[in-house]
Motif scaffolding. Structure first.
Motif, PDB file in Angstrom:
ATOM      1  N   SER A  69       0.857  -1.188   0.000  1.00 31.17           N
ATOM      2  CA  SER A  69       0.000   0.000   0.000  1.00 31.17           C
ATOM      3  C   SER A  69       0.889   1.233   0.000  1.00 31.17           C
ATOM      4  N   SER A  70       0.237   2.382  -0.098  1.00 34.51           N
ATOM      5  CA  SER A  70       0.970   3.650  -0.076  1.00 34.51           C
ATOM      6  C   SER A  70       1.238   4.128   1.347  1.00 34.51           C
ATOM      7  N   LEU A  71       0.770   3.373   2.350  1.00 34.34           N
ATOM      8  CA  LEU A  71       0.965   3.756   3.741  1.00 34.34           C
ATOM      9  C   LEU A  71       2.398   3.451   4.193  1.00 34.34           C
ATOM     10  N   VAL A  72       2.853   4.172   5.186  1.00 30.99           N
ATOM     11  CA  VAL A  72       4.153   3.905   5.804  1.00 30.99           C
ATOM     12  C   VAL A  72       3.982   2.797   6.837  1.00 30.99           C
ATOM     13  N   ALA A  73       4.842   1.788   6.805  1.00 30.78           N
ATOM     14  CA  ALA A  73       4.805   0.691   7.775  1.00 30.78           C
ATOM     15  C   ALA A  73       6.192   0.537   8.382  1.00 30.78           C
ATOM     16  N   ARG A  74       6.309   0.820   9.666  1.00 37.19           N
ATOM     17  CA  ARG A  74       7.594   0.686  10.366  1.00 37.19           C
ATOM     18  C   ARG A  74       7.511  -0.482  11.344  1.00 37.19           C
ATOM     19  N   ARG A  75       8.482  -1.357  11.253  1.00 39.09           N
ATOM     20  CA  ARG A  75       8.500  -2.538  12.114  1.00 39.09           C
ATOM     21  C   ARG A  75       8.707  -2.101  13.558  1.00 39.09           C
ATOM     22  N   LEU A  76       7.806  -2.550  14.423  1.00 38.29           N
ATOM     23  CA  LEU A  76       7.855  -2.187  15.836  1.00 38.29           C
ATOM     24  C   LEU A  76       8.599  -3.240  16.646  1.00 38.29           C
ATOM     25  N   ILE A  77       8.189  -4.493  16.515  1.00 40.64           N
ATOM     26  CA  ILE A  77       8.795  -5.578  17.284  1.00 40.64           C
ATOM     27  C   ILE A  77       8.349  -6.898  16.657  1.00 40.64           C
ATOM     28  N   SER A  78       9.076  -7.960  16.932  1.00 40.85           N
ATOM     29  CA  SER A  78       8.680  -9.279  16.440  1.00 40.85           C
ATOM     30  C   SER A  78       8.887 -10.316  17.539  1.00 40.85           C
ATOM     31  N   PHE A  79       8.116 -11.390  17.463  1.00 37.17           N
ATOM     32  CA  PHE A  79       8.202 -12.482  18.423  1.00 37.17           C
ATOM     33  C   PHE A  79       8.279 -13.802  17.665  1.00 37.17           C
ATOM     34  N   PRO A  80       9.150 -14.725  18.078  1.00 40.97           N
ATOM     35  CA  PRO A  80       9.183 -16.030  17.414  1.00 40.97           C
ATOM     36  C   PRO A  80       7.885 -16.787  17.662  1.00 40.97           C
ATOM     37  N   LEU A  81       7.465 -17.544  16.669  1.00 35.58           N
ATOM     38  CA  LEU A  81       6.299 -18.409  16.816  1.00 35.58           C
ATOM     39  C   LEU A  81       6.742 -19.753  17.366  1.00 35.58           C
ATOM     40  N   LEU A  82       5.995 -20.249  18.340  1.00 37.00           N
ATOM     41  CA  LEU A  82       6.295 -21.534  18.967  1.00 37.00           C
ATOM     42  C   LEU A  82       5.177 -22.522  18.667  1.00 37.00           C
ATOM     43  N   THR A  83       5.554 -23.766  18.441  1.00 35.31           N
ATOM     44  CA  THR A  83       4.580 -24.836  18.239  1.00 35.31           C
ATOM     45  C   THR A  83       4.468 -25.599  19.551  1.00 35.31           C
ATOM     46  N   LEU A  84       3.260 -25.608  20.134  1.00 33.78           N
ATOM     47  CA  LEU A  84       3.071 -26.123  21.484  1.00 33.78           C
ATOM     48  C   LEU A  84       1.949 -27.152  21.518  1.00 33.78           C
ATOM     49  N   ALA A  85       2.051 -28.067  22.475  1.00 40.18           N
ATOM     50  CA  ALA A  85       0.999 -29.065  22.701  1.00 40.18           C
ATOM     51  C   ALA A  85       1.106 -29.574  24.121  1.00 40.18           C
ATOM     52  N   PRO A  94      -0.348   7.256   7.475  1.00 40.16           N
ATOM     53  CA  PRO A  94      -0.336   7.801   6.115  1.00 40.16           C
ATOM     54  C   PRO A  94       1.006   8.450   5.796  1.00 40.16           C
ATOM     55  N   GLU A  95       1.395   8.319   4.542  1.00 37.14           N
ATOM     56  CA  GLU A  95       2.648   8.948   4.114  1.00 37.14           C
ATOM     57  C   GLU A  95       2.442  10.445   4.026  1.00 37.14           C
ATOM     58  N   GLN A  96       3.236  11.175   4.770  1.00 42.71           N
ATOM     59  CA  GLN A  96       3.163  12.633   4.769  1.00 42.71           C
ATOM     60  C   GLN A  96       4.574  13.195   4.772  1.00 42.71           C
ATOM     61  N   GLN A  97       4.742  14.266   4.048  1.00 42.11           N
ATOM     62  CA  GLN A  97       6.063  14.893   4.036  1.00 42.11           C
ATOM     63  C   GLN A  97       6.393  15.469   5.403  1.00 42.11           C
ATOM     64  N   HIS A  98       5.365  15.965   6.081  1.00 44.24           N
ATOM     65  CA  HIS A  98       5.574  16.554   7.406  1.00 44.24           C
ATOM     66  C   HIS A  98       4.591  15.913   8.387  1.00 44.24           C
ATOM     67  N   LEU A  99       5.086  15.042   9.245  1.00 41.32           N
ATOM     68  CA  LEU A  99       4.242  14.466  10.282  1.00 41.32           C
ATOM     69  C   LEU A  99       4.015  15.496  11.376  1.00 41.32           C
ATOM     70  N   PRO A 100       2.790  15.584  11.911  1.00 42.12           N
ATOM     71  CA  PRO A 100       2.597  16.436  13.086  1.00 42.12           C
ATOM     72  C   PRO A 100       3.553  16.013  14.205  1.00 42.12           C
ATOM     73  N   ALA A 101       4.072  16.995  14.915  1.00 44.45           N
ATOM     74  CA  ALA A 101       5.075  16.701  15.945  1.00 44.45           C
ATOM     75  C   ALA A 101       4.530  15.749  17.005  1.00 44.45           C
ATOM     76  N   ARG A 102       3.249  15.861  17.331  1.00 44.77           N
ATOM     77  CA  ARG A 102       2.684  14.980  18.362  1.00 44.77           C
ATOM     78  C   ARG A 102       2.678  13.521  17.905  1.00 44.77           C
ATOM     79  N   LEU A 103       2.378  13.284  16.603  1.00 41.39           N
ATOM     80  CA  LEU A 103       2.374  11.920  16.085  1.00 41.39           C
ATOM     81  C   LEU A 103       3.797  11.388  15.983  1.00 41.39           C
TER      82      LEU A 103
END
Length: 296
Positions: free
Chosen positions: A153-169, A268-277
């Motif tokens: 998409s045209s949206l900005v996506a920044r990776r925040l964090i990741s967790f390994p997937l575990l197979t459990l039973a 959303p992709e913006q040239q100038h992000l509001p400072a609060r965001l």
């Protein structure tokens, strides 16, 4: 037209585009419907293009209107950034609308958002806890936190964090634990969201769709089902830790990697992000990696 005049109509146009009608835009701006209609008409006349298709009930962006709308959002964002930059970080002001959902959001992200609000008394936070697909621009949402994989998409996506997937039973499910992913019966595997099970090791990879009796967007529910011995689950590592420690669940195929669940900040992709965001994004990126979930 003077420089200030070139901005005339932009606020009304953006409000009408995002509110979906001139009457809704007029209510938001505290002006008359005639004022909004006149300003947008003057803007369209100046540009020589139709920006909005309107009837008595709604207004819809034209193709040219969609492009111009994004440019206008950048302009208004730049103005907000200029105003915000004149204040200190403690004086950030305005509303931020955030959409997220799920266990990790409720246990980690929600408290962090509360902490951010406490640090910045001038900020008003609106938090929607949902997993539905959110249309950021149309719904006037500033920030979405979602798991991947993401559609292009045209949206900005920044990776925040990741967790390994575990197979459990449950240890009661197998007298002999499976030695290879092919030993797992898809009909005994429960699904998280619509995710397939993935396994890879030293260049070898295997993927299949779980076909068990339970599929849910709740990892907690799947953990409870697995503890009861009903089937196999593949969930992010923050689920089931207490059960694994207590021996109520065991990891299956530990020599195989099951991939990761990634969380992304989307805006959303913006040239100038509001400072609060921008401040909120930086805050989450800094804090979330050092704040584990609390419990299962």
């Amino acid at each position: 037209m003077d420089k200030l005049g070139k901005l005339r109509g932009i606020i009304e146009f953006v409000a009408a585009a995002e509110a979906g009608s001139f009457s809704a835009a007029a209510r938001q701006l505290g002006v008359s419907v005639a004022h909004v209609s006149r300003r947008v008409a003057d803007l369209e006349k100046d540009l020589g293009v139709q920006l909005l298709k309107r009837n008595t009930r709604s207004s819809v962006l034209t193709e040219q209107g969609r492009s111009f709308h994004q440019s206008c959002r950048n302009i208004l964002g730049a103005l907000e950034e200029a105003r915000d930059s004149a204040r200190s970080a403690r004086q950030l002001r305005g509303r931020i609308r955030v959409s997220t959902g799920g266990y990790y959001a409720e246990t980690v992200l929600a408290p962090l958002l509360g902490e951010f609000a406490a640090l910045h008394p001038g900020i008003s936070l609106e938090l929607e806890m949902t997993l539905r697909l959110v249309r950021l621009v149309e719904e006037d949402v500033d920030l979405v936190v979602r798991t991947g994989p993401l559609e292009p998409s045209s949206l900005v996506a920044r990776r925040l964090i990741s967790f390994p997937l575990l197979t459990l039973a449950s240890p009661t499910l197998y007298t002999t634990p499976p030695a290879h992913p092919r030993d797992l019966d898809p009909r005994a595997c429960f699904g998280l969201h619509d995710r397939s099970y993935l396994f890879h090791r030293a260049g070898e990879q295997l993927t299949f769709r779980p076909e068990g009796r339970i599929k849910s967007n709740s990892g907690t529910l799947l953990v409870r089902a697995a503890v009861s011995g009903a089937g196999v689950i593949q969930v992010p590592s923050y689920f089931g830790e207490e059960e694994v420690t207590a021996g109520r669940l065991i990891p299956l195929l530990p020599e195989w990697s099951a991939g990761e669940m990634e969380f992304f900040l989307i805006y959303p992709e913006q040239q100038h992000l509001p400072a609060r965001l921008r401040a909120l994004i930086d805050f989450l990126l800094d804090r979330v990696r050092t704040t584990p979930p609390s419990g299962d």
